[in-house]
Design a protein around this motif. Structure first.
Motif, mmCIF file in Angstrom:
data_model
loop_
_atom_site.group_PDB
_atom_site.id
_atom_site.type_symbol
_atom_site.label_atom_id
_atom_site.label_comp_id
_atom_site.label_asym_id
_atom_site.label_seq_id
_atom_site.Cartn_x
_atom_site.Cartn_y
_atom_site.Cartn_z
ATOM 1 N N ALA A 87 34.200 43.592 40.127
ATOM 2 C CA ALA A 87 33.816 45.003 40.278
ATOM 3 C C ALA A 87 34.331 45.517 41.618
ATOM 4 N N GLY A 88 35.117 46.591 41.584
ATOM 5 C CA GLY A 88 35.626 47.164 42.831
ATOM 6 C C GLY A 88 36.836 46.441 43.393
ATOM 7 N N ARG A 89 37.360 45.459 42.668
ATOM 8 C CA ARG A 89 38.550 44.740 43.138
ATOM 9 C C ARG A 89 39.540 44.619 41.992
ATOM 10 N N LEU A 90 40.608 45.369 42.094
ATOM 11 C CA LEU A 90 41.606 45.397 41.021
ATOM 12 C C LEU A 90 42.939 44.872 41.533
ATOM 13 N N ARG A 91 43.855 44.657 40.604
ATOM 14 C CA ARG A 91 45.197 44.203 41.009
ATOM 15 C C ARG A 91 46.141 45.387 41.174
ATOM 16 N N GLN A 92 45.966 46.408 40.355
ATOM 17 C CA GLN A 92 46.591 47.694 40.677
ATOM 18 C C GLN A 92 45.439 48.645 40.965
ATOM 19 N N PHE A 93 45.384 49.137 42.184
ATOM 20 C CA PHE A 93 44.331 50.082 42.544
ATOM 21 C C PHE A 93 45.005 51.234 43.284
ATOM 22 N N HIS A 94 44.213 52.252 43.610
ATOM 23 C CA HIS A 94 44.802 53.424 44.254
ATOM 24 C C HIS A 94 44.161 53.656 45.613
ATOM 25 N N GLN A 95 44.959 54.095 46.532
ATOM 26 C CA GLN A 95 44.430 54.428 47.848
ATOM 27 C C GLN A 95 44.868 55.822 48.244
ATOM 28 N N PHE A 96 44.022 56.506 49.002
ATOM 29 C CA PHE A 96 44.517 57.650 49.774
ATOM 30 C C PHE A 96 44.403 57.247 51.231
ATOM 31 N N ASP B 26 31.683 46.523 49.375
ATOM 32 C CA ASP B 26 31.073 47.805 49.725
ATOM 33 C C ASP B 26 31.941 48.688 50.617
ATOM 34 N N ALA B 27 33.182 48.268 50.900
ATOM 35 C CA ALA B 27 34.026 49.075 51.790
ATOM 36 C C ALA B 27 34.702 50.203 51.015
ATOM 37 N N LEU B 28 34.463 51.417 51.468
ATOM 38 C CA LEU B 28 35.137 52.571 50.874
ATOM 39 C C LEU B 28 36.476 52.804 51.542
ATOM 40 N N ALA B 29 36.513 52.603 52.855
ATOM 41 C CA ALA B 29 37.740 52.900 53.611
ATOM 42 C C ALA B 29 37.792 52.051 54.865
ATOM 43 N N GLY B 30 38.999 51.827 55.337
ATOM 44 C CA GLY B 30 39.148 51.076 56.578
ATOM 45 C C GLY B 30 40.413 51.510 57.288
ATOM 46 N N VAL C 1 37.181 42.839 62.005
ATOM 47 C CA VAL C 1 38.538 42.563 62.491
ATOM 48 C C VAL C 1 39.604 43.060 61.526
ATOM 49 N N ARG C 2 39.258 43.247 60.252
ATOM 50 C CA ARG C 2 40.188 43.726 59.236
ATOM 51 C C ARG C 2 41.276 42.690 58.940
ATOM 52 N N GLY C 3 41.806 42.781 57.725
ATOM 53 C CA GLY C 3 42.674 41.700 57.261
ATOM 54 C C GLY C 3 44.159 41.865 57.542
ATOM 55 N N PHE D 208 49.226 47.278 45.003
ATOM 56 C CA PHE D 208 49.192 46.090 44.140
ATOM 57 C C PHE D 208 48.861 44.833 44.941
ATOM 58 N N ARG D 209 47.817 44.147 44.530
ATOM 59 C CA ARG D 209 47.484 42.862 45.177
ATOM 60 C C ARG D 209 46.950 41.922 44.116
ATOM 61 N N GLN D 210 47.464 40.681 44.137
ATOM 62 C CA GLN D 210 46.996 39.726 43.126
ATOM 63 C C GLN D 210 45.714 39.047 43.623
ATOM 64 N N PHE E 165 44.240 55.282 58.304
ATOM 65 C CA PHE E 165 43.217 54.627 57.480
ATOM 66 C C PHE E 165 43.724 54.571 56.043
ATOM 67 N N ALA E 166 43.096 53.713 55.241
ATOM 68 C CA ALA E 166 43.331 53.696 53.791
ATOM 69 C C ALA E 166 41.981 53.603 53.108
ATOM 70 N N ALA E 167 41.836 54.348 52.013
ATOM 71 C CA ALA E 167 40.551 54.383 51.315
ATOM 72 C C ALA E 167 40.781 54.132 49.839
ATOM 73 N N GLY E 168 39.896 53.376 49.237
ATOM 74 C CA GLY E 168 40.041 53.024 47.824
ATOM 75 C C GLY E 168 39.585 54.160 46.913
HETATM 76 P P1 AMP Z 1 42.671 47.601 53.052
HETATM 77 O O1 AMP Z 1 44.042 48.143 52.802
HETATM 78 O O2 AMP Z 1 42.496 46.176 52.623
HETATM 79 O O3 AMP Z 1 42.186 47.891 54.411
HETATM 80 O O4 AMP Z 1 41.713 48.399 52.076
HETATM 81 C C1 AMP Z 1 41.317 49.734 52.276
HETATM 82 C C2 AMP Z 1 40.419 50.160 51.135
HETATM 83 O O5 AMP Z 1 41.120 50.053 49.893
HETATM 84 C C3 AMP Z 1 39.201 49.268 50.945
HETATM 85 O O6 AMP Z 1 38.158 49.687 51.792
HETATM 86 C C4 AMP Z 1 38.884 49.487 49.493
HETATM 87 O O7 AMP Z 1 38.167 50.690 49.314
HETATM 88 C C5 AMP Z 1 40.256 49.638 48.862
HETATM 89 N N1 AMP Z 1 40.753 48.362 48.279
HETATM 90 C C6 AMP Z 1 41.361 47.341 48.902
HETATM 91 N N2 AMP Z 1 41.694 46.353 48.062
HETATM 92 C C7 AMP Z 1 41.286 46.756 46.833
HETATM 93 C C8 AMP Z 1 41.341 46.192 45.519
HETATM 94 N N3 AMP Z 1 41.909 45.017 45.284
HETATM 95 N N4 AMP Z 1 40.816 46.909 44.498
HETATM 96 C C9 AMP Z 1 40.251 48.118 44.699
HETATM 97 N N5 AMP Z 1 40.172 48.699 45.911
HETATM 98 C C10 AMP Z 1 40.673 48.042 46.974
#
Ligand code: AMP
Length: 418
Positions: A118-127, A278-282, A256-258, A111-113, A303-306
């Motif tokens: 497109a591609g940026r949600l407030r509730q999203f899923h990661q693996f 365009d980031a799939l994973a980081g 540098v990543r956030g 969850f992030r506000q 790593f975490a991937a969206g």
């Molecule tokens: P982060 O945890 O910021 O390093 O993000 C890892 C990955 O999670 C990113 O590369 C995206 O694929 C995905 N991601 C991060 N923030 C969001 C968001 N607000 N909505 C959808 N996907 C996201």
């Protein structure tokens, strides 16, 4: 007033869930091949867990967290990412004592506000995964291979792997000082956001998407040229492990990543099938985080991937085959007694794992046939008084149109051989 979902959240409807399940199955298969075990942590934690680990001055902590006071006035936060919770669980449950190297993975909502787009949600899923206990650069590469393997197994081709090193507490402060000095010389050319970041989080100025910043910082020194000997050797080790596997990669000295907790390796995987996000994973290495959260000094990398971004690529490239889930048989009861028989029989067949559907709306024979067709049922079995009396019925194969006389007591055998 009709109630609506919250901005930036999305329902995953039945039409989409098959593709989610296919992606999750691919993820679990790859995790098994790489010998990672699943960990499920709560979706909310004490706020201080995130502020301490991710960093007070990061975008996530300073402006994006869903933080609230519960009824006992405790500050809680919906998890904005997975790593902090996994490390908290690792320390709290002494997982480090159970094995020298813990290899953990998770799949779940974050969850992030942020401003929805497109591609940026407030509730999203990661693996994602966290591997704790080794500082081998080969493990950094293993962590990069996992998402790459997930994408490859789902038929996604257009990915690029970017790597960098963000140094460690020995070399980063020296570089930071140098960078701030250089940025101060060009401060007027920077975007207002980067000007504000300059003192508190100068490294983030480098990965700004603002053109003004990109132009102005074209010639500033980069961390990778200031690494101490240990970090430089590690970065070389990562590159040679990637080279040994012939995995293509690009060095991006501005990556540098956030999140503040990274040390040494940072990486990102992007896809040209995505738009500006365009980031799939980081991911990257975080050798000090376990200690920071109260554990014994333990190196870590993850790593975490969206998931939503993965879905966007899958929907665009259409490269995943989803399993069609249809009833093996649709049983039509023509009268009260036949319906009751069909209900009992369906339950028995279902308990054997055979997918069966029935009518619960009291529809006519014709309407039930239409429904069986709509659901693409493989067979239809019509039961009435005479079928119950004779103990036999005609089962129609809806694809071929052929009918077969079967004994009602032996439907399961007939379905298995059909
Ligand atoms: P982060 O945890 O910021 O390093 O993000 C890892 C990955 O999670 C990113 O590369 C995206 O694929 C995905 N991601 C991060 N923030 C969001 C968001 N607000 N909505 C959808 N996907 C996201």
């Amino acid at each position: 007033m009709t109630l609506k979902s919250i901005r930036g959240t999305k329902d995953i409807l039945p039409a989409d869930s098959a593709i989610w399940q296919a992606a999750e199955e691919a993820i679990r298969r790859v995790m098994m091949a790489y010998n990672y075990q699943e960990i499920r942590t709560p979706i909310f934690e004490q706020t201080s867990l995130f502020s301490r680990s991710i960093g007070e001055l990061t975008d996530i902590v300073s402006k994006e967290m869903y933080t609230f006071l519960d009824r006992s006035e405790e500050s809680l936060t919906l998890r904005p990412e997975g790593t902090a919770s996994v490390i908290r669980a690792y320390v709290q449950n002494n997982l480090g004592e159970q094995s020298p190297l813990s290899k953990l993975y998770y799949v779940g909502p974050m969850f992030r506000q942020e401003r929805p787009q497109a591609g940026r949600l407030r509730q999203f899923h990661q693996f994602g995964v966290e591997a704790l206990g080794s500082s081998s650069p080969q493990l950094d590469v293993e962590i990069m291979l996992i998402p790459l393997e997930v994408y490859r197994s789902l038929g996604i081709k257009e990915t690029t792997l970017f790597i960098n090193s963000v140094g460690c507490p020995n070399c980063r402060p020296i570089y930071k000082k140098k960078l701030v000095g250089e940025l101060q010389k060009i401060v007027n050319k920077l975007s207002p956001e980067s000007q504000a970041r300059l003192q508190q989080n100068p490294l983030r100025v480098l990965d700004s998407k603002d053109e003004r910043d990109q132009l102005a910082t074209n010639d500033v020194p980069l961390m990778k040229d200031f690494l101490c000997s240990e970090c430089a050797a590690h970065f070389d080790g990562v590159q040679s492990a990637l080279g040994a596997l012939k995995i293509p990669f690009l060095i991006n000295g501005r990556l540098v990543r956030g999140l503040d907790y990274y040390t040494k390796t940072a990486f990102e995987i992007t896809s040209t099938a995505l738009g500006s996000q365009d980031a799939l994973a980081g991911g990257g290495r975080y050798d000090l985080l376990v200690e920071e959260l109260g554990g014994k000094p333990t190196p870590g990398v993850g790593f975490a991937a969206g998931m939503e971004r993965l879905m966007m690529v899958l929907q665009k490239t259409g490269s995943v085959q989803t399993k069609q889930r249809v009833p093996a048989v649709f049983i039509i009861g023509l009268d009260e007694q036949s319906r009751s028989w069909a209900f009992v029989k369906a339950t028995r067949l279902r308990s054997l794992g055979i997918p069966v559907e029935l009518d619960y709306l009291g529809r006519s024979l014709k309407a039930q046939m239409r429904e069986a067709n709509r659901q693409e049922a493989v067979h239809v079995l019509v039961i009435g008084d005479s079928e119950l009396k004779s103990g036999t019925a005609r089962m129609k194969n809806m694809k071929t149109g052929t009918e077969q006389l079967i004994e009602l007591e032996k439907i399961e055998d007939a379905l298995r051989s059909a």
